[in-house]
Design a protein around this motif. Structure first.
Motif, PDB file in Angstrom:
ATOM      1  N   LEU A   1       1.093  -1.183  -0.392  1.00  0.00           N
ATOM      2  CA  LEU A   1       0.154  -0.234  -0.108  1.00  0.00           C
ATOM      3  C   LEU A   1       0.671   1.245  -0.043  1.00  0.00           C
ATOM      4  N   SER A   2       0.748   2.483  -0.319  1.00  0.00           N
ATOM      5  CA  SER A   2       1.035   3.307  -0.850  1.00  0.00           C
ATOM      6  C   SER A   2      -0.154   4.191  -0.539  1.00  0.00           C
ATOM      7  N   CYS A   3       1.067   5.994   0.845  1.00  0.00           N
ATOM      8  CA  CYS A   3       0.303   6.669   0.890  1.00  0.00           C
ATOM      9  C   CYS A   3       0.615   8.087   0.437  1.00  0.00           C
ATOM     10  N   VAL A   4      -0.097   8.863  -0.399  1.00  0.00           N
ATOM     11  CA  VAL A   4       1.058  10.383  -1.314  1.00  0.00           C
ATOM     12  C   VAL A   4       0.351  11.088  -0.252  1.00  0.00           C
ATOM     13  N   LEU A   5       1.562  12.029   0.484  1.00  0.00           N
ATOM     14  CA  LEU A   5       0.792  12.915   1.427  1.00  0.00           C
ATOM     15  C   LEU A   5       1.229  14.597   0.631  1.00  0.00           C
TER      16      LEU A   5
ATOM     17  N   PHE B   1       6.358  17.624   6.292  1.00  0.00           N
ATOM     18  CA  PHE B   1       5.571  16.457   7.253  1.00  0.00           C
ATOM     19  C   PHE B   1       6.944  16.565   8.739  1.00  0.00           C
ATOM     20  N   SER B   2       8.059  18.236   9.135  1.00  0.00           N
ATOM     21  CA  SER B   2       8.274  17.760  10.024  1.00  0.00           C
ATOM     22  C   SER B   2       8.212  17.472  11.068  1.00  0.00           C
ATOM     23  N   GLY B   3       7.959  16.162  12.366  1.00  0.00           N
ATOM     24  CA  GLY B   3       7.243  16.521  13.521  1.00  0.00           C
ATOM     25  C   GLY B   3       5.954  16.032  13.696  1.00  0.00           C
ATOM     26  N   TYR B   4       5.407  15.366  12.628  1.00  0.00           N
ATOM     27  CA  TYR B   4       4.509  14.207  11.965  1.00  0.00           C
ATOM     28  C   TYR B   4       4.696  13.048  12.352  1.00  0.00           C
TER      29      TYR B   4
ATOM     30  N   LYS C   1       9.699  11.754  -1.780  1.00  0.00           N
ATOM     31  CA  LYS C   1       8.292  11.556  -2.256  1.00  0.00           C
ATOM     32  C   LYS C   1       7.251  11.329  -1.989  1.00  0.00           C
ATOM     33  N   THR C   2       7.312  11.641  -0.767  1.00  0.00           N
ATOM     34  CA  THR C   2       6.359  11.967   0.518  1.00  0.00           C
ATOM     35  C   THR C   2       5.536  11.055   0.263  1.00  0.00           C
TER      36      THR C   2
ATOM     37  N   ALA D   1      -2.879   7.644   7.653  1.00  0.00           N
ATOM     38  CA  ALA D   1      -3.074   9.288   8.734  1.00  0.00           C
ATOM     39  C   ALA D   1      -1.830  10.253   8.916  1.00  0.00           C
ATOM     40  N   ALA D   2      -2.241  10.539   9.992  1.00  0.00           N
ATOM     41  CA  ALA D   2      -0.763  11.965   9.812  1.00  0.00           C
ATOM     42  C   ALA D   2      -1.962  12.498  11.407  1.00  0.00           C
TER      43      ALA D   2
END
Length: 125
Positions: free
Chosen positions: A19-23, A28-31, A75-76, A96-97
């Motif tokens: 599975l992939s999840c593109v953000l 997203f530092s700190g996430y 690639k986030t 989720a983030a």
């Protein structure tokens, strides 16, 4: 913040899926990124999580040794490599983030503010 999950499908037990999840939408530092799954009539179940900065990976006991979470900063994208799939892995999988998620809360769905749309994984014998 937007999360786009993909990679689900219908597979036979014992096989693998990734599975992939593109953000997108911010840095997203700190996430902390998480994968959860849900079946009809049940609560959302924690699967795995990873700090975007690296380290602090956690897995549910039900998938430990079979699933691997990783992220590609350039690639986030967050991945969930699933091997030796079982019928009971059938579910709708969500990425989720959450910002500033403390270690003790990373297995809790409420700790995550942003959710993808879900991708269905169906495993049959």
């Amino acid at each position: 913040v937007q999360l786009q999950a993909s990679g689900g499908g219908s597979v036979q037990s014992g096989t693998s899926l990734r599975l992939s999840c593109v953000l997108s939408g911010r840095t997203f530092s700190g996430y902390t990124m998480g994968w959860f799954r849900q079946t009809p009539g049940k609560e959302r179940e924690f699967i795995a999580s990873i700090r975007w900065s690296g380290g602090t990976i956690a897995y549910a006991d039900s998938v430990k040794g079979r699933f691997t979470i990783s992220r590609d900063i350039a690639k986030t994208t967050v991945f969930l490599e699933m091997k030796s799939l079982k019928d009971e892995d059938t579910a709708l999988y969500y990425c989720a983030a959450g910002y500033g998620v403390i270690i003790s809360a990373q297995r809790t769905a409420d700790a995550y503010s942003y959710w993808g749309q879900g991708t269905q994984v169906t495993v049959s014998s």
